[in-house]
Design a protein around this motif. Structure first.
Motif, short mmCIF file in Angstrom:
data_model
loop_
_atom_site.label_atom_id
_atom_site.label_comp_id
_atom_site.label_asym_id
_atom_site.label_seq_id
_atom_site.Cartn_x
_atom_site.Cartn_y
_atom_site.Cartn_z
N GLY A 80 0.82 -1.20 0.00
CA GLY A 80 0.00 0.00 0.00
C GLY A 80 0.85 1.26 0.00
N CYS A 81 0.19 2.41 -0.13
CA CYS A 81 0.90 3.70 -0.22
C CYS A 81 1.36 4.13 1.17
CB CYS A 81 -0.01 4.77 -0.82
SG CYS A 81 -0.84 4.29 -2.35
N ASP A 82 2.47 3.55 1.62
CA ASP A 82 2.93 3.78 3.00
C ASP A 82 4.38 4.25 3.08
OD1 ASP A 82 4.27 1.48 2.26
OD2 ASP A 82 3.82 0.39 4.11
N GLY A 315 -4.40 0.58 0.14
CA GLY A 315 -3.83 0.10 1.39
C GLY A 315 -3.26 1.17 2.30
N VAL A 316 -3.84 2.36 2.31
CA VAL A 316 -3.25 3.44 3.09
C VAL A 316 -3.41 3.21 4.59
CG1 VAL A 316 -3.49 5.18 1.29
CG2 VAL A 316 -5.38 4.80 2.87
N LEU A 317 -2.45 3.71 5.34
CA LEU A 317 -2.50 3.72 6.80
C LEU A 317 -2.98 5.10 7.22
CD1 LEU A 317 0.96 2.04 7.52
CD2 LEU A 317 -1.29 0.93 7.59
N THR A 318 -3.98 5.16 8.05
CA THR A 318 -4.52 6.46 8.48
C THR A 318 -4.80 6.42 9.98
OG1 THR A 318 -6.80 5.80 8.00
CG2 THR A 318 -5.60 6.91 6.24
N GLY A 319 -5.18 7.56 10.50
CA GLY A 319 -5.54 7.62 11.92
C GLY A 319 -4.35 7.35 12.81
N SER A 320 -4.48 6.34 13.67
CA SER A 320 -3.40 5.98 14.59
C SER A 320 -2.52 4.86 14.06
CB SER A 320 -3.99 5.57 15.95
OG SER A 320 -4.84 4.43 15.79
#
Length: 332
Positions: A80-82, A315-320
């Motif tokens: 994902g875009c991480d 697949g983005v990571l967001t929030g915490s």
């Protein structure tokens, strides 16, 4: 909502469909957390600083934007875009950055991201992710070469893991239409998205090794892929005199540094450099889209921007989840 593909095992078809739908819904929900203007209050100069960094770099290396665009693509298709493509190998682990498929991305492109990150850390410490820098700077690259400027939803956070073997998920230059379609479907993207995003090949260079099989290993009597224009093949053979040549050639000679629709016009003339390029006209439906883009640059530009936004939400990571790396090459 993009299709996630079909199970190959009929006995589990229903389960696979429901599982796929659930994964797509989860992905859509996470992507919805990205938004345009994400840094308006926390770091209002973020996009300006990134664009200034890119503009400075392109003055020294006029084709650097092609590598930066490729980095964003390679980042999103692996975990994902991480920002994982930016992490350096360490402690016996070979990271994505050092995988064979990423060896042709110039180190200078990674340095551009480092420079942007340094400016952002000075202005807004611990706020802007490396993953978002890649998304913004890819957009700025496209705009610089004549493509459309579009709004980039942000809010991605950085991953902590980068493993070279994971780059096997990236589509290769020798894939056929069906294989490419399946590869993109696994990321929640359609065949139409794939054909559109392939238009990024209108800028940049390629190494002979990526297409040598079309010149020297074809099953035809001449050894040349019969779907490749003869005059173009002869030109490429001059640039790549042996199958083992590692010369750099332009992917779209008519407009090496122009983000336009000439890539699709070349495919219609059997001048797609890679197998994965020429295969885009191997079915009537796919060929119809190539023809549309070849005729209408404005439609291509608009759809490319929309496809980039969709790709940028994989697949983005967001929030915490994840973190905001202080140094893009090293997890905190």
């Amino acid at each position: 909502m993009a299709s996630c593909g079909r199970s190959t095992m009929a006995a589990f078809a229903s389960v696979a469909v429901y599982s796929c739908m659930a994964l797509c819904l989860m992905s859509t929900a996470v992507a919805a957390q990205l938004r345009v203007g994400f840094y308006s209050y926390t770091c209002p100069t973020a996009e300006t600083l990134i664009r200034q960094t890119f503009n400075d770099s392109v003055q020294h290396t006029d084709d650097i934007g092609a590598d930066l665009l490729r980095m964003h693509f390679h980042d999103c298709f692996v975990r994902g875009c991480d920002g994982s493509v930016l992490i350096a190998s360490a402690n016996g682990n070979t990271a994505e950055k050092d995988a064979e498929i990423n060896q042709t991305i110039e180190e200078e492109a990674f340095q551009v991201v480092d420079n942007a990150k340094a400016k952002l850390e000075a202005a807004c410490p611990g706020v802007v992710s490396c993953a978002d820098i890649l998304a913004f700077i890819a957009r700025d690259s496209i705009a610089h070469y004549g493509g459309g400027f579009y709004d980039v939803p942000a809010g991605r956070r950085d991953g902590r893991i980068s493993i070279a073997s994971d780059t096997s998920e990236l589509p290769g230059s020798d894939l056929r239409l069906g294989q490419l379609t399946q590869n993109f479907a696994r990321k929640g993207l359609t065949q139409a998205d794939m054909i559109t995003l392939s238009g990024a090949h209108t800028i940049g260079i390629a190494h002979c090794s990526a297409f040598a099989s079309r010149l020297y290993n074809s099953s035809s009597s001449s050894g040349v892929d019969p779907t490749l224009d003869a005059a173009y093949a002869a030109q490429l053979k001059q640039q790549c005199p042996t199958a083992g040549s590692d010369t750099e050639v332009q992917m779209d000679p008519p407009s090496e540094l122009g983000f336009d629709n000439s890539y699709y016009q070349g495919i219609l003339r059997h001048r797609g450099l890679f197998t994965s390029d020429q295969t885009l006209v191997s079915t009537p439906a796919a060929a119809a889209q190539v023809n549309l883009f070849a005729r209408n640059s404005a439609i291509f530009t608009r759809r490319f921007a929309a496809a980039m936004v969709r790709m940028g939400s994989i697949g983005v990571l967001t929030g915490s989840n994840g973190e905001i790396r202080t140094n893009c090459r090293v997890p905190n």
